[in-house]
Design a protein around this motif. Structure first.
Motif, PDB file in Angstrom:
ATOM      1  N   VAL A 167       0.856  -1.181   0.000  1.00 19.76           N
ATOM      2  CA  VAL A 167       0.000   0.000   0.000  1.00 19.76           C
ATOM      3  C   VAL A 167       0.892   1.230   0.000  1.00 19.76           C
ATOM      4  N   ASP A 168       0.653   2.132  -0.927  1.00 17.19           N
ATOM      5  CA  ASP A 168       1.491   3.315  -1.073  1.00 17.19           C
ATOM      6  C   ASP A 168       0.584   4.534  -1.245  1.00 17.19           C
ATOM      7  N   MET A 169       0.716   5.513  -0.356  1.00 17.92           N
ATOM      8  CA  MET A 169      -0.101   6.720  -0.471  1.00 17.92           C
ATOM      9  C   MET A 169       0.332   7.504  -1.707  1.00 17.92           C
ATOM     10  N   ASP A 170      -0.629   8.185  -2.338  1.00 20.93           N
ATOM     11  CA  ASP A 170      -0.333   8.915  -3.570  1.00 20.93           C
ATOM     12  C   ASP A 170       0.212  10.307  -3.258  1.00 20.93           C
TER      13      ASP A 170
ATOM     14  N   VAL B 240       6.997   6.344   5.863  1.00 26.55           N
ATOM     15  CA  VAL B 240       5.890   7.094   6.444  1.00 26.55           C
ATOM     16  C   VAL B 240       4.582   6.835   5.686  1.00 26.55           C
ATOM     17  N   ASP B 241       4.690   6.463   4.409  1.00 26.98           N
ATOM     18  CA  ASP B 241       3.454   6.303   3.635  1.00 26.98           C
ATOM     19  C   ASP B 241       3.362   4.977   2.882  1.00 26.98           C
ATOM     20  N   GLU B 242       4.106   3.998   3.324  1.00 28.81           N
ATOM     21  CA  GLU B 242       4.130   2.721   2.613  1.00 28.81           C
ATOM     22  C   GLU B 242       4.131   1.560   3.591  1.00 28.81           C
TER      23      GLU B 242
ATOM     24  N   ASP C 229      -0.563   1.634 -11.423  1.00 27.93           N
ATOM     25  CA  ASP C 229      -1.862   2.249 -11.703  1.00 27.93           C
ATOM     26  C   ASP C 229      -2.058   3.526 -10.880  1.00 27.93           C
ATOM     27  N   LYS C 230      -0.959   4.201 -10.541  1.00 27.56           N
ATOM     28  CA  LYS C 230      -1.052   5.391  -9.691  1.00 27.56           C
ATOM     29  C   LYS C 230      -1.633   6.580 -10.444  1.00 27.56           C
ATOM     30  N   PRO C 231      -2.322   7.516  -9.788  1.00 26.57           N
ATOM     31  CA  PRO C 231      -2.782   7.466  -8.398  1.00 26.57           C
ATOM     32  C   PRO C 231      -4.106   6.721  -8.261  1.00 26.57           C
TER      33      PRO C 231
HETATM   34 MG   LIG Z   1       3.872   7.191  -1.754  1.00 26.52          MG
END
Ligand SMILES: [Mg+2]
Length: 398
Positions: A5-8, A98-100, A152-154
């Motif tokens: 999971v990776d924040m955009d 922090v975001d993954e 497939d981001k974001p």
């Molecule tokens: Mg990220």
């Protein structure tokens, strides 16, 4: 199945969330001592702005950009919400930045459904708890999850059901850790896709890149022994109660223990895990903390098996107390059914398993207090108003 999971555009997205007037504007977060871009919103990326680019270059590419300083404390705050959302899906969450995070979703099918449905549920939960989108990749192998989440981001979702067909689509530049130099060297040999490495041969790759070459050789063949967790993952799950009044009453402690065992096991079952080591935790009135642990004959997720062992640990603890906290946990967790002879381990106990499941169902409908075995009932009820109940998902107390 594992997930990444990776924040955009995380920092930039937090800034836009906090300042809605920045929506759709090119937002560039960075600067500070290193003078580089830490995050760029998707609007900024359209101007060619990228992470790790010097700020002066970003200003040249995008003079109308909104340049903001890094507010790490704020991002960490949001990060905690993200991780809390993920913890609702499995206790096996490995935060890598922090975001993954990586998630091990083994055994959660019954709860969250097939992979795509699970991925959607994760995205929905993160959005609900943070107001931000993330991209999710699900795959049977760790490194594929990471590549899938990038595809497939974001706000993306990529599910890899079968390894080989996905493997052949992976360009070398997508593989984490393959830098520009390595890409150049391999390109000179006609290799731009991961599976093309198969043609080079194992020895050649080792000669070229040493241990890293061997790792790439494995990846090219769909081999990734790295699971989720590793040394940093969650290895134990525990619950504890801090008593408002210290007590040395062993019977009282024992009945609290029963309720705690039930909670621990209920939570394990919810996540399709079992544990092989029972852990008892006691905090003396003077705050000295002691833990006692013992291996079970076989892994369990049932209070009926955990309790007698935890109780024996309590009985064997010689110091009289008084104590201000008691806790119990299971450590060395693994997906249900792993590492044991199913026939002897589980099926012989089908009846009590069914009982545990029925209990789980009732609890999830009516809450924790709806059901409790005889011993725990009175004591927990009596202490209810003056206790602090906490659950832990720790890195395994040593
Ligand atoms: Mg990220």
């Amino acid at each position: 199945m594992l997930a990444h999971v990776d924040m955009d555009a995380f920092y930039a997205s937090v800034e836009v969330m906090d300042r809605p007037e920045l929506k759709d504007r090119p937002v560039i977060v960075g600067g500070g001592k290193r003078g580089v871009v830490s995050a760029a919103s998707y609007a900024a990326r359209e101007f060619g702005v990228r992470s790790a680019m010097p700020i002066f270059q970003a200003r040249r590419l995008c003079p109308q950009g909104v340049f903001l300083p890094v507010r790490m404390e704020r991002y960490k705050e949001v990060s905690r919400l993200v991780m809390a959302a993920l913890a609702g899906f499995t206790p096996l969450v490995e935060q890598v930045s922090v975001d993954e995070a990586y998630l091990d979703l083994t055994g959660t099918q019954g709860l969250w459904g097939p992979p795509r449905q699970t991925g959607l549920a994760i995205k929905k939960s993160v959005l609900a708890q943070t107001g931000l989108t993330c991209s999710v990749g699900l795959a049977p192998l760790r490194f594929l999850c990471k590549i899938a989440s990038e595809r497939d981001k974001p706000d993306g979702l990529t599910v890899v059901e079968e390894v080989e067909p996905f493997l052949v689509t992976i360009a070398l530049r997508e593989v984490p850790g393959v830098g520009a130099k390595a890409q150049e060297r391999l390109k000179a040999m006609g290799v731009t896709y991961l599976t093309q490495l198969r043609l080079l041969g194992r020895q050649r790759l080792e000669d070229l890149m040493g241990a890293w070459g061997l790792r790439l050789w494995d990846l090219a063949h769909g081999i990734d022994p790295q699971g989720v967790g590793g040394e940093r993952g969650v290895k134990s799950l525990s619950h504890e109660i801090t008593l408002e009044e210290d007590t040395a009453d062993r019977e009282l402690l024992a009945s609290l223990l029963l309720g705690l065992c039930q909670k621990v096991c209920r939570r394990l079952r919810r996540h399709g895990l079992w544990g092989r080591v029972a852990v008892l935790k006691l905090r003396h009135a003077d705050f000295k903390l002691v833990t006692r642990r013992t291996s079970l004959r076989r892994p369990t997720d049932r209070a009926g098996e955990l309790y007698p062992v935890a109780r024996a640990l309590l009985d064997a603890y010689a110091l009289p107390g008084p104590f201000r906290l008691i806790g119990v946990g299971l450590a060395e967790l693994s997906p249900l059914g792993s590492g044991q002879d199913i026939l002897f381990g589980r099926e012989a106990n089908g009846r009590s398993q069914a009982l545990s499941r029925a209990e789980d169902a009732i609890c999830s409908r009516f809450g924790e207090k709806a059901i409790s075995r005889a011993g725990a009932l009175e004591t927990l009820g009596a202490l209810d108003h003056k206790r602090q109940d906490r659950h832990n998902q720790g890195e395994g107390e040593k």
